[in-house]
Design an enzyme around this catalytic site. Structure first.
Site, PDB file in Angstrom:
ATOM      1  N   LYS A  74      27.640  51.406  49.350  1.00  0.00           N
ATOM      2  CA  LYS A  74      28.443  51.195  50.534  1.00  0.00           C
ATOM      3  C   LYS A  74      27.821  51.769  51.555  1.00  0.00           C
ATOM      4  CE  LYS A  74      33.097  51.277  48.601  1.00  0.00           C
ATOM      5  NZ  LYS A  74      34.320  51.779  48.548  1.00  0.00           N
ATOM      6  N   LYS A  83      32.285  38.523  38.922  1.00  0.00           N
ATOM      7  CA  LYS A  83      33.484  38.924  38.557  1.00  0.00           C
ATOM      8  C   LYS A  83      34.552  38.893  39.761  1.00  0.00           C
ATOM      9  CE  LYS A  83      35.522  43.503  38.147  1.00  0.00           C
ATOM     10  NZ  LYS A  83      35.674  44.739  37.955  1.00  0.00           N
ATOM     11  N   LYS A 100      38.435  42.198  44.702  1.00  0.00           N
ATOM     12  CA  LYS A 100      39.208  42.252  45.749  1.00  0.00           C
ATOM     13  C   LYS A 100      38.419  42.153  47.030  1.00  0.00           C
ATOM     14  CE  LYS A 100      41.840  46.073  44.080  1.00  0.00           C
ATOM     15  NZ  LYS A 100      42.346  47.179  44.422  1.00  0.00           N
TER      16      LYS A 100
HETATM   17  P1  AMP Z   1      39.568  46.947  41.324  1.00  0.00           P
HETATM   18  O1  AMP Z   1      40.104  45.655  42.000  1.00  0.00           O
HETATM   19  O2  AMP Z   1      38.130  46.847  41.241  1.00  0.00           O
HETATM   20  O3  AMP Z   1      40.008  48.199  42.153  1.00  0.00           O
HETATM   21  O4  AMP Z   1      40.048  47.181  39.895  1.00  0.00           O
HETATM   22  C1  AMP Z   1      41.443  47.606  39.768  1.00  0.00           C
HETATM   23  C2  AMP Z   1      41.694  47.325  38.329  1.00  0.00           C
HETATM   24  O5  AMP Z   1      41.723  45.947  37.747  1.00  0.00           O
HETATM   25  C3  AMP Z   1      40.683  47.878  37.074  1.00  0.00           C
HETATM   26  O6  AMP Z   1      41.239  48.466  35.998  1.00  0.00           O
HETATM   27  C4  AMP Z   1      39.604  46.952  36.743  1.00  0.00           C
HETATM   28  O7  AMP Z   1      39.090  47.042  35.596  1.00  0.00           O
HETATM   29  C5  AMP Z   1      40.712  45.749  36.800  1.00  0.00           C
HETATM   30  N1  AMP Z   1      39.870  44.482  37.075  1.00  0.00           N
HETATM   31  C6  AMP Z   1      39.402  44.427  38.541  1.00  0.00           C
HETATM   32  N2  AMP Z   1      38.855  43.088  38.534  1.00  0.00           N
HETATM   33  C7  AMP Z   1      38.992  42.427  37.210  1.00  0.00           C
HETATM   34  C8  AMP Z   1      38.472  41.321  36.823  1.00  0.00           C
HETATM   35  N3  AMP Z   1      37.991  40.460  37.561  1.00  0.00           N
HETATM   36  N4  AMP Z   1      38.862  41.177  35.706  1.00  0.00           N
HETATM   37  C9  AMP Z   1      39.304  41.879  34.882  1.00  0.00           C
HETATM   38  N5  AMP Z   1      39.971  43.012  35.083  1.00  0.00           N
HETATM   39  C10 AMP Z   1      39.736  43.380  36.580  1.00  0.00           C
END
Ligand code: AMP
Ligand code: TRP
Length: 326
Positions: free
Chosen positions: A112, A193, A196
């Site tokens: 970042k 992946k 967000k």
């Molecule tokens: P984040 O969006 O990175 O803040 O992740 C929030 C939660 O969603 C975490 O527990 C991640 O492991 C899960 N997560 C985020 N992106 C994915 C994805 N593409 N597939 C599965 N789980 C995800």
């Protein structure tokens, strides 16, 4: 005594089906088993440039989405990090025991900070605030994505350092990494992946997407030049679509395999779009219900903060006493 699970979620970006399938629906399903605390970490979101109005609105939207996916405020607490000054106060104290070198080697900080014109102290300190979140509530388990594992380990290192000086002060948290089976990939690029932070149109299906938008995004999803619909990890586009289909329908791979036998990609895509639309419909309906009345969300967040405040106070007071503060 139930084990305590602490989850921190940033109110930035749009919540997508990867978040839902990989994390949120499991949180809802395991509520009876654990003592769950869901913290909307708005103080983490100001470590990079942000828009005040949007942060405020997204904080409420996320609270509504947590309710909509089935988090029950009777069983779990949902609250906003900045509503409890204990987080900031413990952060300061932990700062004084955290070597700079520990923070400078964090992967997320390196990534970042390379993208910022000026690097705020908050960006470097981000993991200490996260450690404060976790340690305030004597958390046993912290479910995070792979990218956040290093931060939970840092929280353990900080806790360990305190405990070696002051005796058993903090409970040692354990990171819980979601299973790779539930890793949903980007629709535009199935080797990345679903995230967000990605802003490319058509990358992710968001929980609040309209049926039309879901159909469009799925129909445009990247596949390959073959035709048959089979599970093959070497064909990441189709594999990802089949995985999403499987997670939404709960059907087995072999059932799905025989269902799509002799059919092509467009059959898979049009069926998948409908499966997602139907899967998200109850979530979207509940979201509409719970956010219809903004006072309801404010009350929820206030009750959540009231519920967890005594835990945070108890830990903070214990720490202050040990350090000779007050
Ligand atoms: P984040 O969006 O990175 O803040 O992740 C929030 C939660 O969603 C975490 O527990 C991640 O492991 C899960 N997560 C985020 N992106 C994915 C994805 N593409 N597939 C599965 N789980 C995800
Ligand atoms: N840094 C986490 C993320 O971006 C969010 C977070 C903040 C968190 N505090 C936490 C996660 C405490 C777990 C526990 O995903």
């Amino acid at each position: 005594m139930k084990k305590r699970v602490f989850s921190g979620i940033q109110p930035t970006g749009d919540i997508h089906i990867g978040n839902y399938l990989g994390a949120m629906r499991h949180w809802a399903a395991s509520q009876a088993e654990f003592d769950n605390i869901f913290c909307i970490v708005d103080l983490h979101s100001i470590t990079v440039k942000h828009d005040a109005k949007q942060l405020y609105a997204k904080t409420r939207e996320l609270a509504g989405l947590l309710l909509a996916v089935g988090i029950d405020p009777e069983q779990s607490a949902i609250f906003v990090q900045s509503h409890l000054p204990q987080h900031s106060e413990l952060t300061w104290i932990l700062n004084c025991f955290t070597p700079l070198g520990w923070l400078q080697r964090m992967h997320q900080y390196k990534d970042k900070s390379a993208k910022q014109e000026t690097i705020g102290m908050g960006l470097l300190d981000y993991p200490v605030l996260m450690a404060a979140d976790i340690l305030l509530y004597e958390s046993d388990y912290v479910p995070v994505g792979e990218d956040q594992k290093q931060h939970v380990e840092l929280a353990r290192d900080i806790a360990g350092r305190f405990n070696s000086i002051y005796g058993d002060l903090f409970r040692m948290p354990e990171p819980v990494i979601s299973k790779t089976g539930a890793r949903i990939m980007g629709l535009d690029d199935p080797t990345k992946k679903m995230a967000k932070s990605e802003t490319v149109q058509g990358h992710a299906i968001n929980l609040l997407d309209s049926p039309d938008s879901i159909r469009k995004k799925i129909m445009r999803a990247t596949t390959d030049s073959q035709r048959d619909v089979v599970y093959d990890e070497k064909r990441p586009g189709v594999f990802n679509l089949l995985s999403i289909y499987q997670l939404f329908t709960g059907k087995s791979r072999s059932e799905i395999g025989s269902h799509f036998k002799g059919k092509g990609y467009s059959d898979l895509k049009s069926e998948l779009a409908e499966v997602i639309i139907e899967g998200l419909r109850p979530v979207q309906e509940r979201f509409k219900d719970v956010t219809n009345d903004p006072a309801h969300i404010e009350k929820l967040l206030q009750d959540g903060a009231d519920k967890v405040r005594p835990i945070a106070d108890k830990t903070l007071n214990k720490v202050k006493r040990k350090l000779g503060l007050g």
